[in-house]
Design a protein around this motif. Structure first.
Motif, PDB file in Angstrom:
ATOM      1  N   ARG A 108       0.819  -1.218   0.000  1.00  0.00           N
ATOM      2  CA  ARG A 108       0.000   0.000   0.000  1.00  0.00           C
ATOM      3  C   ARG A 108       0.849   1.264   0.000  1.00  0.00           C
ATOM      4  O   ARG A 108       0.367   2.348  -0.319  1.00  0.00           O
ATOM      5  N   LEU A 109       2.119   1.114   0.363  1.00  0.00           N
ATOM      6  CA  LEU A 109       3.018   2.271   0.416  1.00  0.00           C
ATOM      7  C   LEU A 109       3.857   2.419  -0.848  1.00  0.00           C
ATOM      8  O   LEU A 109       4.569   3.403  -0.998  1.00  0.00           O
ATOM      9  N   THR A 110       3.778   1.414  -1.738  1.00  0.00           N
ATOM     10  CA  THR A 110       4.656   1.374  -2.908  1.00  0.00           C
ATOM     11  C   THR A 110       3.841   1.486  -4.184  1.00  0.00           C
ATOM     12  O   THR A 110       2.847   0.774  -4.358  1.00  0.00           O
ATOM     13  N   CYS A 111       4.278   2.350  -5.068  1.00  0.00           N
ATOM     14  CA  CYS A 111       3.620   2.509  -6.364  1.00  0.00           C
ATOM     15  C   CYS A 111       4.506   1.925  -7.455  1.00  0.00           C
ATOM     16  O   CYS A 111       5.684   2.281  -7.564  1.00  0.00           O
ATOM     17  N   GLY A 112       3.990   1.019  -8.241  1.00  0.00           N
ATOM     18  CA  GLY A 112       4.721   0.478  -9.385  1.00  0.00           C
ATOM     19  C   GLY A 112       5.529  -0.750  -9.049  1.00  0.00           C
ATOM     20  O   GLY A 112       5.190  -1.858  -9.452  1.00  0.00           O
ATOM     21  N   VAL A 139       4.269  -4.270  -7.993  1.00  0.00           N
ATOM     22  CA  VAL A 139       3.063  -4.161  -7.171  1.00  0.00           C
ATOM     23  C   VAL A 139       1.878  -3.911  -8.099  1.00  0.00           C
ATOM     24  O   VAL A 139       1.879  -2.949  -8.871  1.00  0.00           O
ATOM     25  N   PHE A 140       0.889  -4.779  -8.022  1.00  0.00           N
ATOM     26  CA  PHE A 140      -0.299  -4.668  -8.864  1.00  0.00           C
ATOM     27  C   PHE A 140      -1.491  -4.209  -8.036  1.00  0.00           C
ATOM     28  O   PHE A 140      -1.650  -4.610  -6.879  1.00  0.00           O
ATOM     29  N   ALA A 141      -2.325  -3.373  -8.647  1.00  0.00           N
ATOM     30  CA  ALA A 141      -3.546  -2.948  -7.976  1.00  0.00           C
ATOM     31  C   ALA A 141      -4.431  -4.165  -7.723  1.00  0.00           C
ATOM     32  O   ALA A 141      -4.552  -5.046  -8.584  1.00  0.00           O
ATOM     33  N   ASN A 142      -5.022  -4.216  -6.547  1.00  0.00           N
ATOM     34  CA  ASN A 142      -5.923  -5.320  -6.246  1.00  0.00           C
ATOM     35  C   ASN A 142      -7.139  -5.246  -7.161  1.00  0.00           C
ATOM     36  O   ASN A 142      -7.587  -4.163  -7.535  1.00  0.00           O
ATOM     37  N   ASP A 143      -7.658  -6.396  -7.523  1.00  0.00           N
ATOM     38  CA  ASP A 143      -8.774  -6.452  -8.474  1.00  0.00           C
ATOM     39  C   ASP A 143      -9.544  -7.738  -8.231  1.00  0.00           C
ATOM     40  O   ASP A 143      -8.963  -8.824  -8.239  1.00  0.00           O
ATOM     41  N   GLN A 144     -10.835  -7.632  -8.008  1.00  0.00           N
ATOM     42  CA  GLN A 144     -11.653  -8.824  -7.827  1.00  0.00           C
ATOM     43  C   GLN A 144     -11.911  -9.539  -9.144  1.00  0.00           C
ATOM     44  O   GLN A 144     -12.389 -10.680  -9.162  1.00  0.00           O
ATOM     45  N   ASP A 145     -11.590  -8.863 -10.267  1.00  0.00           N
ATOM     46  CA  ASP A 145     -11.661  -9.493 -11.591  1.00  0.00           C
ATOM     47  C   ASP A 145     -10.316 -10.192 -11.811  1.00  0.00           C
ATOM     48  O   ASP A 145      -9.354  -9.587 -12.292  1.00  0.00           O
ATOM     49  N   ILE A 146     -10.242 -11.474 -11.447  1.00  0.00           N
ATOM     50  CA  ILE A 146      -8.965 -12.188 -11.472  1.00  0.00           C
ATOM     51  C   ILE A 146      -8.398 -12.334 -12.886  1.00  0.00           C
ATOM     52  O   ILE A 146      -7.183 -12.179 -13.068  1.00  0.00           O
ATOM     53  N   TYR A 166       5.801 -11.067  -6.677  1.00  0.00           N
ATOM     54  CA  TYR A 166       5.090  -9.800  -6.831  1.00  0.00           C
ATOM     55  C   TYR A 166       4.136  -9.592  -5.664  1.00  0.00           C
ATOM     56  O   TYR A 166       3.792 -10.525  -4.938  1.00  0.00           O
ATOM     57  N   LEU A 167       3.720  -8.333  -5.503  1.00  0.00           N
ATOM     58  CA  LEU A 167       2.774  -7.950  -4.467  1.00  0.00           C
ATOM     59  C   LEU A 167       1.474  -7.499  -5.106  1.00  0.00           C
ATOM     60  O   LEU A 167       1.478  -6.917  -6.199  1.00  0.00           O
ATOM     61  N   ILE A 168       0.370  -7.755  -4.415  1.00  0.00           N
ATOM     62  CA  ILE A 168      -0.925  -7.204  -4.793  1.00  0.00           C
ATOM     63  C   ILE A 168      -1.308  -6.212  -3.703  1.00  0.00           C
ATOM     64  O   ILE A 168      -1.238  -6.527  -2.511  1.00  0.00           O
ATOM     65  N   GLU A 169      -1.694  -5.018  -4.100  1.00  0.00           N
ATOM     66  CA  GLU A 169      -1.924  -3.929  -3.160  1.00  0.00           C
ATOM     67  C   GLU A 169      -2.962  -4.296  -2.098  1.00  0.00           C
ATOM     68  O   GLU A 169      -4.076  -4.725  -2.413  1.00  0.00           O
ATOM     69  N   GLY A 170      -2.584  -4.113  -0.841  1.00  0.00           N
ATOM     70  CA  GLY A 170      -3.474  -4.399   0.263  1.00  0.00           C
ATOM     71  C   GLY A 170      -3.801  -5.871   0.423  1.00  0.00           C
ATOM     72  O   GLY A 170      -4.749  -6.236   1.122  1.00  0.00           O
ATOM     73  N   HIS A 171      -2.997  -6.711  -0.175  1.00  0.00           N
ATOM     74  CA  HIS A 171      -3.351  -8.127  -0.284  1.00  0.00           C
ATOM     75  C   HIS A 171      -2.210  -9.027   0.180  1.00  0.00           C
ATOM     76  O   HIS A 171      -2.314  -9.662   1.215  1.00  0.00           O
ATOM     77  N   GLY A 172      -1.123  -9.088  -0.554  1.00  0.00           N
ATOM     78  CA  GLY A 172      -0.029  -9.940  -0.109  1.00  0.00           C
ATOM     79  C   GLY A 172       0.950 -10.279  -1.211  1.00  0.00           C
ATOM     80  O   GLY A 172       1.001  -9.623  -2.260  1.00  0.00           O
ATOM     81  N   LEU A 173       1.714 -11.336  -0.957  1.00  0.00           N
ATOM     82  CA  LEU A 173       2.863 -11.724  -1.775  1.00  0.00           C
ATOM     83  C   LEU A 173       2.593 -12.996  -2.553  1.00  0.00           C
ATOM     84  O   LEU A 173       2.016 -13.945  -2.027  1.00  0.00           O
TER      85      LEU A 173
END
Length: 203
Positions: A108-112, A139-146, A166-173
């Motif tokens: 959530r603190l990292t862009c790109g 880091v990828f934006a979280n998306d419920q559209d998998i 990779y990381l998913i924003e607000g989600h994990g590794l």
């Protein structure tokens, strides 16, 4: 259950217990998989607590379609994020997804992308032989559209090559390896590096 499937399942059970002991898979979060052959992988059943897995808490999934091959067992909603890696990289034998606090906060603190530089532990990854190496973790934006999220991951890999994870924003590794043992080592290394980065940002 065939011998290979049982062996892979048991290895993932042990990984889940280890990760839970470290606080990386809270509640029923996260998902684990291991390749069985070129067409199939083993995946955690949706909704299972990863610190209390048994060898019955897995199902076989077709890599090409992502569909369950075991009637009555529902795969994770994020199945495609596993199968896309097996489909494009034959050397990948295991994919692991964790939800630690450092991974979630840093995402959530990292862009790109997060650049991990100057760490001796970078040598936990294949092909890295110096602390001077830079590990890039997109880091990828979280998306419920998998499918849309998977397409974003594919596009990044097409443009930059396969990262260490990779990381998913607000989600994990998400990370992976040639074997379950390798993938577990990569989770452990990345979780340590992410915790280091989080501490640095507190300073």
């Amino acid at each position: 259950m065939e011998t290979l499937q049982l062996e892979r399942a048991q290895a993932l059970v042990e990984a889940g217990r280890f990760f839970f002991s470290r606080g990386w898979v809270p509640a029923t979060s996260s998902n684990f998989s291991a390749r069985l052959d070129e067409a199939r992988c083993l995946l955690t059943v949706s909704g299972r607590h990863k610190g209390r897995l048994t060898t019955d808490d897995f199902l076989r999934v077709a890599i090409e379609s992502g569909f369950s091959l075991d009637a009555g067992k529902r795969p994770s909603a994020e199945t495609l994020l596993h199968t896309q890696l097996y489909a494009r990289e034959p050397a990948i034998g295991c994919v692991l997804h964790t939800h630690s606090m450092p991974a979630t906060v840093l995402s959530r603190l990292t862009c790109g992308a997060l650049e991990l530089e100057g760490y001796e532990l970078a040598k936990a990854f294949p092909g890295v032989d110096s602390h001077e190496a830079t590990l890039t973790v997109p880091v990828f934006a979280n998306d419920q559209d998998i499918p849309r999220l998977a397409a974003a991951v594919d596009a990044w890999i097409d443009a930059h090559g396969l990262p260490v994870g990779y990381l998913i924003e607000g989600h994990g590794l998400y990370t992976w390896g040639a074997t379950v043992e390798d993938a577990v080592r990569h989770v452990e290394a990345l979780e340590f590096l992410l915790e280091c980065e989080l501490w640095l940002r507190k300073c």
